[in-house]
Design an enzyme around this catalytic site. Sequence first.
Site, mmCIF file in Angstrom:
data_model
loop_
_atom_site.group_PDB
_atom_site.id
_atom_site.type_symbol
_atom_site.label_atom_id
_atom_site.label_comp_id
_atom_site.label_asym_id
_atom_site.label_seq_id
_atom_site.Cartn_x
_atom_site.Cartn_y
_atom_site.Cartn_z
ATOM 1 N N LEU A 20 0.759 -1.287 -0.145
ATOM 2 C CA LEU A 20 -0.026 -0.021 -0.026
ATOM 3 C C LEU A 20 0.969 1.314 -0.051
ATOM 4 O O LEU A 20 0.417 2.229 -0.635
ATOM 5 C CB LEU A 20 -0.830 -0.006 1.342
ATOM 6 C CG LEU A 20 -2.096 1.026 1.125
ATOM 7 C CD1 LEU A 20 -3.032 0.602 0.044
ATOM 8 C CD2 LEU A 20 -2.951 0.737 2.233
ATOM 9 N N CYS A 21 1.705 1.109 0.685
ATOM 10 C CA CYS A 21 2.871 2.290 0.797
ATOM 11 C C CYS A 21 3.342 2.837 -0.580
ATOM 12 O O CYS A 21 3.589 3.978 -0.928
ATOM 13 C CB CYS A 21 3.960 2.216 1.739
ATOM 14 S SG CYS A 21 4.607 0.587 1.874
ATOM 15 N N THR A 22 3.550 1.830 -1.323
ATOM 16 C CA THR A 22 4.284 1.955 -2.719
ATOM 17 C C THR A 22 3.297 2.752 -3.500
ATOM 18 O O THR A 22 3.394 3.655 -4.347
ATOM 19 C CB THR A 22 4.573 0.682 -3.346
ATOM 20 O OG1 THR A 22 6.010 0.207 -2.196
ATOM 21 C CG2 THR A 22 5.453 1.025 -4.400
ATOM 22 N N CYS A 26 8.695 -2.736 2.966
ATOM 23 C CA CYS A 26 7.640 -3.157 2.233
ATOM 24 C C CYS A 26 8.184 -3.790 1.011
ATOM 25 O O CYS A 26 7.650 -4.759 0.555
ATOM 26 C CB CYS A 26 6.738 -2.063 1.591
ATOM 27 S SG CYS A 26 5.916 -1.400 2.828
#
Length: 448
Positions: A215-217, A368
């Site tokens: 999600l962070c990417t 991540c």
Amino acid sequence: MDKMGSGEGPDNLQYRWCHLRKVLERTGPFCHPDFEPSPDNLNFLMESCKLLVIGAGGLGCELMKDLALMGFKDIHVIDMDTIELSNLNRQFLFRRRDIGQSKAEVAAKFISTRIPGCHVTPHFSKIQDFDETFYRSFHIVISGLDSIVARRWINGMLISLLSYKDGVLDQSSLIPLIDGGTEGFKGNARVILPGITACIECTLDLFPPQVTYPLCTIANTPRLPEHCIEYVKVIQWSKENPWDVPIDGDDPQHINWIYEKAMERAVQFGIQGITYRLVQGVVKNIIPAVASTNAVVAAACATEVFKLATSCCVPLDNYMVFNDVDGIYTYTYQAERKEDCLACSQVPTTVDIPGPEAKLEDLITVLCESPKFLMKSPGLTATIDGKNRTLYMPTVASIEEKTRVNLKKSLNELGLEDGSQLMVADSTSPNTLIIILKFASPPDFEME
Ligand SMILES: [Zn+2]
């Protein structure tokens, strides 16, 4: 007990299980060194052994049927899903009338009714809904999951149940995990003895490249066309919800909308390569299911359960791959433990960071994306100057808002240095993990 109805009369028992008795009451060349032939073996299997099957899908249906027919009578099953029409071709415990109902409940009822003496207890929930006390009550856990995150979580849970005395593992705290996995015409079965053999995290690099993206990417640093599509699918759709319905991968209008929005995002980040076809592929995220592969892998797993429960044969050591794409092929090898495994090594893992000027969001990206961690949405805390400080916490909206500002701060500004310890919480593990920051050695420009 109703001897007539339940089929448990002594004569019936004698006849029904006579083939198992041949294996369990006589010795043989493949027996485990600890094996003692005795009627107690079958007795334990039927009267005391408590199994947990995780997942009541394609593999789970096969597993429950195999285990119940093998004589196991106390089986629990967890599944959070409900039955869909597309399941019916292979998930053979379900019928058309069951659509919309809990997989765990329908499967449990089917097996308990069909196989005399066997009782399956359903849990229509997530594995994360249960605590250590629940998991500790089983002798063996068998997973037939299609989710890597869930596998990693149950792996972490079983590892957290281990107890050590003076550094020596207390064998009675060990619950074996038999893990089956299939994708199309390929599958694998493995035996994991937590704390002894390679665990899920030890072999994280074996999983096929991720089909879902961290999600962070996708939210902060998209680099691939897939990241842009995933962003629209996961975040933008639910925000704007153009037709007020969930995404339907077969609806050309939906795919078109996602295609256009993903293009906009791609242009914004200078990313190329978005096509209608790619959008369709990413949105539908198709994992083909083949009934015969499920049957073979489940049978291999159930055999391992039987071997572990009775010691009648040496268990698989420890990883079997199966492939029936072209002919039939199997191969077994010993997956090795990783010395600094995040889950099972009891050694804090180091995370490599360029230096103190790196930002907190860079650290999160590493967690991540590095094959060593592959986390989903990590929350970070650290002890700085003797005080516990939450650096970033994505799971609680109010704390996320308060800590978001830290993402752009450098590790240095946050008071972190080379060797600092961080506590990390992520959906891939039930436990808080400890990582140690390791700054890359400074470039030797002093020499120049
Ligand atoms: Zn491990």
